[in-house]
Every structure is written in C-alpha cells, then in structure tokens.
Design a protein around this motif. Structure first.
Motif, PDB file in Angstrom:
ATOM      1  N   PHE A  15      50.242  43.690  44.400  1.00  0.00           N
ATOM      2  CA  PHE A  15      50.185  44.424  43.136  1.00  0.00           C
ATOM      3  C   PHE A  15      50.363  43.489  41.948  1.00  0.00           C
ATOM      4  O   PHE A  15      49.632  43.581  40.970  1.00  0.00           O
ATOM      5  CB  PHE A  15      51.247  45.534  43.102  1.00  0.00           C
ATOM      6  N   LEU A  16      51.345  42.577  42.085  1.00  0.00           N
ATOM      7  CA  LEU A  16      51.582  41.615  41.000  1.00  0.00           C
ATOM      8  C   LEU A  16      50.335  40.772  40.752  1.00  0.00           C
ATOM      9  O   LEU A  16      49.913  40.574  39.613  1.00  0.00           O
ATOM     10  CB  LEU A  16      52.739  40.689  41.369  1.00  0.00           C
ATOM     11  N   GLY A  17      49.760  40.288  41.838  1.00  0.00           N
ATOM     12  CA  GLY A  17      48.595  39.425  41.723  1.00  0.00           C
ATOM     13  C   GLY A  17      47.376  40.151  41.201  1.00  0.00           C
ATOM     14  O   GLY A  17      46.520  39.562  40.550  1.00  0.00           O
ATOM     15  N   THR A  18      47.295  41.436  41.490  1.00  0.00           N
ATOM     16  CA  THR A  18      46.080  42.160  41.166  1.00  0.00           C
ATOM     17  C   THR A  18      46.172  42.933  39.855  1.00  0.00           C
ATOM     18  O   THR A  18      45.243  42.919  39.061  1.00  0.00           O
ATOM     19  CB  THR A  18      45.748  43.156  42.309  1.00  0.00           C
ATOM     20  N   PHE A  19      47.295  43.627  39.647  1.00  0.00           N
ATOM     21  CA  PHE A  19      47.363  44.539  38.498  1.00  0.00           C
ATOM     22  C   PHE A  19      48.378  44.124  37.444  1.00  0.00           C
ATOM     23  O   PHE A  19      48.509  44.783  36.410  1.00  0.00           O
ATOM     24  CB  PHE A  19      47.705  45.960  38.956  1.00  0.00           C
ATOM     25  N   THR A  44      42.618  34.977  46.672  1.00  0.00           N
ATOM     26  CA  THR A  44      43.286  34.590  47.914  1.00  0.00           C
ATOM     27  C   THR A  44      44.401  33.587  47.628  1.00  0.00           C
ATOM     28  O   THR A  44      45.536  33.769  48.078  1.00  0.00           O
ATOM     29  CB  THR A  44      42.272  33.986  48.908  1.00  0.00           C
ATOM     30  N   ILE A  45      44.100  32.558  46.844  1.00  0.00           N
ATOM     31  CA  ILE A  45      45.099  31.529  46.553  1.00  0.00           C
ATOM     32  C   ILE A  45      46.279  32.135  45.800  1.00  0.00           C
ATOM     33  O   ILE A  45      47.438  31.958  46.165  1.00  0.00           O
ATOM     34  CB  ILE A  45      44.478  30.374  45.723  1.00  0.00           C
ATOM     35  N   LYS A  46      45.963  32.903  44.759  1.00  0.00           N
ATOM     36  CA  LYS A  46      47.016  33.488  43.929  1.00  0.00           C
ATOM     37  C   LYS A  46      47.941  34.373  44.758  1.00  0.00           C
ATOM     38  O   LYS A  46      49.173  34.291  44.661  1.00  0.00           O
ATOM     39  CB  LYS A  46      46.368  34.310  42.801  1.00  0.00           C
ATOM     40  N   ILE A  47      47.346  35.209  45.592  1.00  0.00           N
ATOM     41  CA  ILE A  47      48.137  36.181  46.338  1.00  0.00           C
ATOM     42  C   ILE A  47      48.965  35.507  47.430  1.00  0.00           C
ATOM     43  O   ILE A  47      50.114  35.887  47.675  1.00  0.00           O
ATOM     44  CB  ILE A  47      47.229  37.315  46.868  1.00  0.00           C
ATOM     45  N   ILE A  48      48.427  34.475  48.043  1.00  0.00           N
ATOM     46  CA  ILE A  48      49.209  33.767  49.065  1.00  0.00           C
ATOM     47  C   ILE A  48      50.451  33.134  48.436  1.00  0.00           C
ATOM     48  O   ILE A  48      51.552  33.232  48.978  1.00  0.00           O
ATOM     49  CB  ILE A  48      48.342  32.705  49.784  1.00  0.00           C
ATOM     50  N   ILE A  49      50.275  32.533  47.255  1.00  0.00           N
ATOM     51  CA  ILE A  49      51.421  31.915  46.578  1.00  0.00           C
ATOM     52  C   ILE A  49      52.467  32.984  46.234  1.00  0.00           C
ATOM     53  O   ILE A  49      53.651  32.842  46.541  1.00  0.00           O
ATOM     54  CB  ILE A  49      50.960  31.167  45.307  1.00  0.00           C
ATOM     55  N   LEU A  50      52.025  34.087  45.635  1.00  0.00           N
ATOM     56  CA  LEU A  50      52.947  35.172  45.276  1.00  0.00           C
ATOM     57  C   LEU A  50      53.666  35.721  46.501  1.00  0.00           C
ATOM     58  O   LEU A  50      54.881  35.916  46.485  1.00  0.00           O
ATOM     59  CB  LEU A  50      52.171  36.309  44.616  1.00  0.00           C
ATOM     60  N   LEU A  51      52.895  35.947  47.554  1.00  0.00           N
ATOM     61  CA  LEU A  51      53.462  36.545  48.763  1.00  0.00           C
ATOM     62  C   LEU A  51      54.540  35.651  49.355  1.00  0.00           C
ATOM     63  O   LEU A  51      55.604  36.123  49.767  1.00  0.00           O
ATOM     64  CB  LEU A  51      52.349  36.796  49.784  1.00  0.00           C
ATOM     65  N   PHE A  52      54.275  34.353  49.333  1.00  0.00           N
ATOM     66  CA  PHE A  52      55.234  33.412  49.885  1.00  0.00           C
ATOM     67  C   PHE A  52      56.548  33.470  49.102  1.00  0.00           C
ATOM     68  O   PHE A  52      57.632  33.544  49.683  1.00  0.00           O
ATOM     69  CB  PHE A  52      54.647  32.003  49.862  1.00  0.00           C
TER      70      PHE A  52
END
Lengths: 322, 78
Positions: A125-129, A33-41
C-alpha cells in the motif's frame, strides 16, 4: 532514484521506447518491483522487532489476566495486525484463545484483522498508494476487527461452535502459566530478525512479481474506462457487487494490491477498490472450510455475513470521503 | 529421543519436517521423527503459531521455519 534507475535500465540499456506501451509497462514493472521489495524488507524487519518482544503468548496472557473495559477488542485487533499471519495458524490461534478463556468476540477481532493488516499489505500500500491511503487502510482494517468482534460478541454465538470446541471453552481455565521470555540480547537477536524478514520477502516474491506483472500488463494495455464501465462510482450497486464477487476469491495481499492499483488507475473509485481487496484477503472459501473445523456452518455464515456488510459500508464511506 | 513437528500441512510446516529429518540424519541421532497433524494433539502442546517443534514432549520452538543449522543446534544441545 528508483525511477531513474528503471528509466536508465529499460530505456537506456534495454533500449525500449519510453512512448511505447511495452516500454511503459516494463518500466512500471521494474520500478514497482524494486520499490516494493525494499519497503517490504524494512517493514518486515520492523514488525519482526515488535514481534520479538510481543509474542502472541504474551498477548493471550495479557488479555486473560487483565480487566480491560472494552479495550480488549482494540488490543486483539492491534495484535492481529502485528502478528505474522499464516492461514495454517488461524485454527490453532482460535483454539488457543478460546482455551485461554478469551471471549469469542475478542478472538474474532484478532481473526478479522490478522489477514487484513500485515507487513505485505502495508508495504504494498505504501509503495503503491502513498501514506494517506495506507493509514486509512490500516485504521479501517483494525476498526473492522474491533467493531466486527464487538458486534459478534453481542450475538452470543458460543452455542454455534463445534461441540469439541465448546467443550474446550467450558473447561477453559484462566491460565496462570507465564510465557517464557527469551532473554537474549537485542544484538544477538537482530540478525535472526533480519534473516526472517528476508525470508518473508523471499516467500512472497513470486506472488508480488506475478501481481505486478499483471498490473503492468493491464497498465500498458487495458484501455481507460474498461473497469470504470463496470465498477463506476455513479452506480449504487458497484460496492456490494465488488465485495460479493470478492468474498469467495482468495489471494494474499501480495497478489491483489497491484491489481487494485490498476483498478484505481483505470477509474474505479478508491473505496470500491479497497472494499474489493478487503473481501478478497479477509474472507474466502478456503478460510471458511478451515473454520469449519471449529465452527458450525451457521456461525461461519453469521461471521462472513457481518464482515461482508461492514466491508460494504466501509466501501461506501471511502467513496464519500476519499 | 522423540521429535514431533506440529503442523497442519502448510508449506512451512512441511519444510520444517524435512529440515528435521535432514538434521537427524546428518547428526546421526537415534531419534523418532513424527509429523503431528491432528489439531487436538497439536493444541495439547499449547502452540498457537505453527509450525511447532517438540522434543521429548517439550516445546522448543513455535511459529518459526527453522533453518538446518538452527535445528542442528537445538538437537545437539539436548
């Protein structure tokens, strides 16, 4: 760094056992959750900047006024990728393009890529794969738009548009109207862009959290091999099966990527998983009913059929090369 | 003053409509606020990304879910 924070929070402060299913699942949930929120922002901010300088009106003007020798499909798909997509805008965009005299195939190129490639999908995708899979996804999302648009243009489908849209099309004029550029300095614009980016994050936050929670739950609990049994690589029909199951469903990228992640972790081949996702995000019953306003069922059928076929082919290709 | 919010019923279109109503109330304007949902009419304004905001038949914003402050600013500058 985020992993350390999640470890510290979950195992240190909350005191869950790192070896337990629950501990592992909760840790995974926080970390993602933390990683993806940062990336998305960050990605939303970046796309916001691009968009501030290349609004969709400008693209339409460009597509209408230049001779592009085939590159118009690529351009339309690229713009579909960077334009923030809201399903409620797909019809006005469609009409706007048709009205401007842009060929149907080019319009389709935009329409196909727009929901597939957006800030949310890219961040997840970046955060996950990681980078490689993200690039492959990005390129194939754009390729799908280009090829799909090009093929659909060859079918000469204008006669299957709804009558009122046909009328607009025949009356379409090469619009010479200049888009109004907002002459505002970057410094003044930037706060708005950041605020909008945060708005995007807030808007999908709930979906992301639900998606990651489902993913985390499955991560900790669903036994290895459960999905593999049904969607495994050896079975020739797994790709078409996954795609055809996915077409009627709708979920935005925020909800679906975490689920795909679990599929892959549990042994579903990457190609099958990506094909599944593309079909969920790109084609759905809600979209079909919306398109009904501007197209006949026959055209919707041809559109969906062609794209489904391409997604299945892409799925097979990925399974061979990934 | 005639204010139209263009939108087919998506979340951000509804939100903008509410914001505009609020702004008109707070500014004490004598304005008629209309929610335009008909696609043909929306298209006549040449707006491709919703929601759109139209004041006295002039498009002032498209594709933005404006905040209350932003709407107030736009309305006061008319």
């Amino acid at each position: 760094m985020i992993q350390k924070f999640a470890d510290w929070l979950i195992y240190g402060i909350v005191g869950l056992n790192p070896d337990s299913h629950l501990g592992e699942a909760v840790n995974f949930f926080f970390y993602d959750t933390i990683k993806i929120i940062i990336l998305l922002f960050f990605i939303s901010t970046l796309m916001g900047i691009v968009n501030a300088y290349l609004p969709v009106d400008r693209l339409r003007h460009f597509l209408v006024t230049r001779k592009l020798y085939g590159f118009q499909y690529l351009l339309a798909a690229l713009f579909g990728a960077i334009t923030p997509f809201c399903s409620c805008s797909s019809i006005p965009l469609f009409i706007g393009f048709v009205k401007g005299g842009i060929p149907l195939g080019v319009t389709f190129a935009f329409l196909i890529t727009s929901p597939l490639v957006n800030e949310v999908a890219v961040a997840l995708f970046l955060g996950t794969f990681g980078l490689k899979v993200t690039l492959i996804y990005l390129i194939s999302g754009i390729l799908l738009g280009v090829l799909g648009g090009w093929i659909l243009e060859k079918f000469r489908l204008e006669k299957y548009l709804s009558p009122w849209v046909r009328q607009i099309q025949t009356q379409s004029e090469q619009e010479t109207e200049e888009w109004q550029t907002e002459k505002i300095a970057f410094k003044q614009r930037f706060p708005t862009i950041v605020k909008d980016a945060w708005g995007i994050v807030r808007g999908v936050l709930l979906y992301i959290i639900i998606g990651i929670a489902i993913g985390a739950a499955m991560h900790g609990y669903v036994p290895e091999g459960f999905f593999e049994h049904y969607l495994a690589a050896e079975k020739w029909y797994s790709v078409p099966l996954a795609v055809i199951l996915a077409v009627p469903m709708y979920a935005n990228a925020a909800g679906i990527v975490p689920v795909i992640q679990v599929f892959v972790a549990k042994g579903v081949p990457m190609g099958t998983a990506i094909a599944f996702m593309m079909a969920v995000v790109g084609l759905s019953i809600p979209e079909a009913t919306m398109l009904k306003k501007v197209m006949t069922w026959k055209l919707i059928g041809i559109f969906f059929g062609t794209i489904t076929l391409f997604i299945i082919l892409l799925g097979y290709l990925y399974n061979i090369f990934l | 003053m005639e204010i139209k919010v263009l939108g087919t019923g998506c979340a951000s279109c509804k939100a903008l409509y509410e914001t505009v109503l609020q702004a008109v109330k707070e500014l004490g304007l004598d304005a008629q606020v209309i929610k335009e949902e008909d696609m043909m009419n929306i298209m006549s304004y040449n707006v491709m990304i919703l929601p759109g905001l139209v004041i006295d038949n002039k498009v002032v914003s498209k594709g933005k879910k404006l905040s209350l402050t932003e709407v107030k600013e736009i309305l006061s500058n008319r």
